[in-house]
Motif scaffolding. Structure first.
Motif, short mmCIF file in Angstrom:
data_model
loop_
_atom_site.label_atom_id
_atom_site.label_comp_id
_atom_site.label_asym_id
_atom_site.label_seq_id
_atom_site.Cartn_x
_atom_site.Cartn_y
_atom_site.Cartn_z
N THR A 125 44.35 38.71 10.83
CA THR A 125 45.21 38.71 9.65
C THR A 125 45.96 40.03 9.52
O THR A 125 47.17 40.05 9.25
CB THR A 125 44.38 38.46 8.38
OG1 THR A 125 43.67 37.22 8.51
CG2 THR A 125 45.26 38.41 7.14
N PHE A 126 45.25 41.13 9.72
CA PHE A 126 45.88 42.45 9.65
C PHE A 126 47.00 42.58 10.68
O PHE A 126 48.09 43.08 10.37
CB PHE A 126 44.82 43.54 9.88
CG PHE A 126 45.39 44.91 10.12
CD1 PHE A 126 45.85 45.68 9.06
CD2 PHE A 126 45.49 45.42 11.42
CE1 PHE A 126 46.40 46.94 9.29
CE2 PHE A 126 46.02 46.69 11.65
CZ PHE A 126 46.48 47.44 10.57
N VAL A 168 39.70 36.79 5.80
CA VAL A 168 38.91 37.97 6.19
C VAL A 168 37.43 37.61 6.36
O VAL A 168 36.57 38.47 6.23
CB VAL A 168 39.06 39.10 5.13
CG1 VAL A 168 40.47 39.65 5.13
CG2 VAL A 168 38.69 38.59 3.73
N ALA A 184 39.61 39.03 10.14
CA ALA A 184 40.22 40.10 9.35
C ALA A 184 41.22 40.87 10.20
O ALA A 184 42.33 41.19 9.73
CB ALA A 184 39.14 41.03 8.81
N TYR A 185 40.86 41.15 11.45
CA TYR A 185 41.80 41.87 12.31
C TYR A 185 43.02 41.01 12.65
O TYR A 185 44.15 41.50 12.67
CB TYR A 185 41.14 42.33 13.62
CG TYR A 185 42.15 43.03 14.50
CD1 TYR A 185 42.55 44.33 14.20
CD2 TYR A 185 42.76 42.37 15.56
CE1 TYR A 185 43.53 44.97 14.97
CE2 TYR A 185 43.74 43.00 16.32
CZ TYR A 185 44.12 44.29 16.02
OH TYR A 185 45.09 44.90 16.76
#
Length: 419
Positions: free
Chosen positions: A236-237, A227, A233-234
């Protein structure tokens, strides 16, 4: 890069692999087989557990959810530990946790003990996937590993087949508790294979660098890497959401398909186990083809095609009115719904650095599995309240959602990454 990984993977044959590369493939295959066997024992025992413990479909489906909570805890903890002290050592230690929890199920005669031991088993298996795919990625650094990872996942399906066979033989004769004693066999096999396994050269170089250079905060806490920036972060999300759908679809189908077949076609436990084996064969063929497509056309094409076809294929279950039609349909559904599984470890291992690779794989797989673990009780609730058509609509919506998420991942369009 080591000499034995200098050639393109496409031109390597098994005989060209180093001893450690062979051990990596076999030990990872055994680990994946253990994970599949461990989870599918619940699938095949589900009807018996619900009947003997006098619980609802929702409570039965929640067994898998509890396992995923354990997988999250184990995946995050052992993932970060693997990135610090070594993949192989942690990969081996966790087997003892799995052995204890699997054997203990034999003595579980109420739902709360089942929940407890399944949570502990999840802790042990939490690092299997992350460490296994990372070991493959680093043992064949810089090469296309789609087919290799798919082959280990196909080998892992042997555990699922053995689970189906053992269920058909043991449950009618000795009861569902005795089934879990069989799970101790692959634990022993995996331990023997991992005794002589060595850390990949890529990881050893990272370890040596740690001793000579000052580490950044992110390197000391690898979970921060996933992240570190809004874009990461996106990414990974998005990967977590895709893994959630993958696991939710897989365990949703595998946990409830025996019960659906027993109700719709009046099959016995042994009969439904036979058809589950057919599904697993379809999954294995799907994994092999997916690995080929991934290596040659990239993740966007591979995931896109399989997700769309999975969304359509689940509806075929509604037209199964005979044993032969069910056989063909289940192979098709298995082919598209689970052929993608090996691909997640490939893309994660190529998109995150060595010092955080097991952590990244564990975050994506463990969080995705936890969220996906809520799907079996949801599907159980849908089965209690609605028709099979509504259940299939739910599956279709899942796969279409994953497809849309996949389209938003920028790295899947990049040409400079060898997936």
């Amino acid at each position: 890069m080591s000499q034995d990984t200098a050639q393109p993977v496409e031109h390597l044959h098994y005989r060209d692999f180093s001893t450690n590369q062979k051990l990596t493939l076999w030990s990872t295959t055994a680990g994946f087989g253990l994970e599949h066997m461990d989870q599918l024992f619940i699938s095949f025992a589900m009807s018996s557990i619900i009947a003997s413990l006098h619980i609802s479909n929702f409570a039965g489906g929640f067994i898998s959810t509890i396992s995923m909570f354990g997988s999250l805890v184990g995946g995050l903890f052992f993932g970060m530990l693997s990135d610090r002290i070594g993949r192989v050592r942690v990969f081996t230690w966790t087997l003892f946790i799995v052995a204890f929890a699997t054997g203990a199920i034999y003595f579980a005669h109420n739902i709360w003990l089942v929940y407890t031991f399944r949570f502990i088993a999840g802790v042990g298996t939490g690092a299997e996937y992350g460490a296994g795919v990372t070991l493959i990625a680093e043992s064949f650094a810089g090469k296309k590993i789609g087919k290799l990872t798919s082959l280990t996942q196909i080998g892992g399906q042997v555990g699922a087949v053995l689970s189906a066979i053992a269920s058909a033989i043991i449950i009618p004769t000795f009861g569902w508790n005795a089934l879990f004693l069989v799970g101790l066999v692959p634990v022993l096999l995996a331990f023997i294979l991992r005794r002589h396994l060595k850390e990949p050269e890529e990881f050893l170089k990272t370890q040596a660098k740690r001793k000579t250079e000052k580490e950044s905060v992110v390197e000391k806490a690898p979970i921060l890497e996933v992240v570190k920036t809004p874009a990461l972060a996106y990414q990974t999300f998005a990967l977590i959401m895709m893994m959630m759908i993958q696991i939710g679809g897989y365990y949703g189908l595998m946990n409830w398909l025996p019960k659906i077949m027993q109700k719709q076609l009046h099959l016995s436990i042994s009969g439904s186990s036979l058809w589950m084996i057919v599904t697993i064969v379809g999954m294995s063929l799907g994994m092999y083809i997916f690995g080929f497509v991934l290596d040659n056309f990239g993740p966007r094409m591979a995931f896109g095609a399989f997700l769309l076809l999975a969304a359509v294929s689940v509806y075929l279950l509604l037209v199964a009115h005979s044993a032969w039609s069910l056989l063909i349909i289940m192979m098709v559904v298995g082919f598209f719904s689970n052929g993608m599984y090996g691909g997640y470890g490939v893309v994660v291992s190529r998109l995150y650095p060595t010092f955080a690779r097991v952590t990244a794989n564990s975050v994506v797989s463990s969080v995705g599995k936890l969220l996906g673990g809520f799907f079996p009780p949801i599907i159980g609730w849908l089965m209690d309240k609605y028709t099979l058509s509504h259940v299939m609509m739910f599956f279709t919506a899942m796969y279409l959602f994953s497809f849309l998420i996949m389209l938003t991942i920028p790295a899947f369009r990049r040409k400079d990454i060898e997936f």
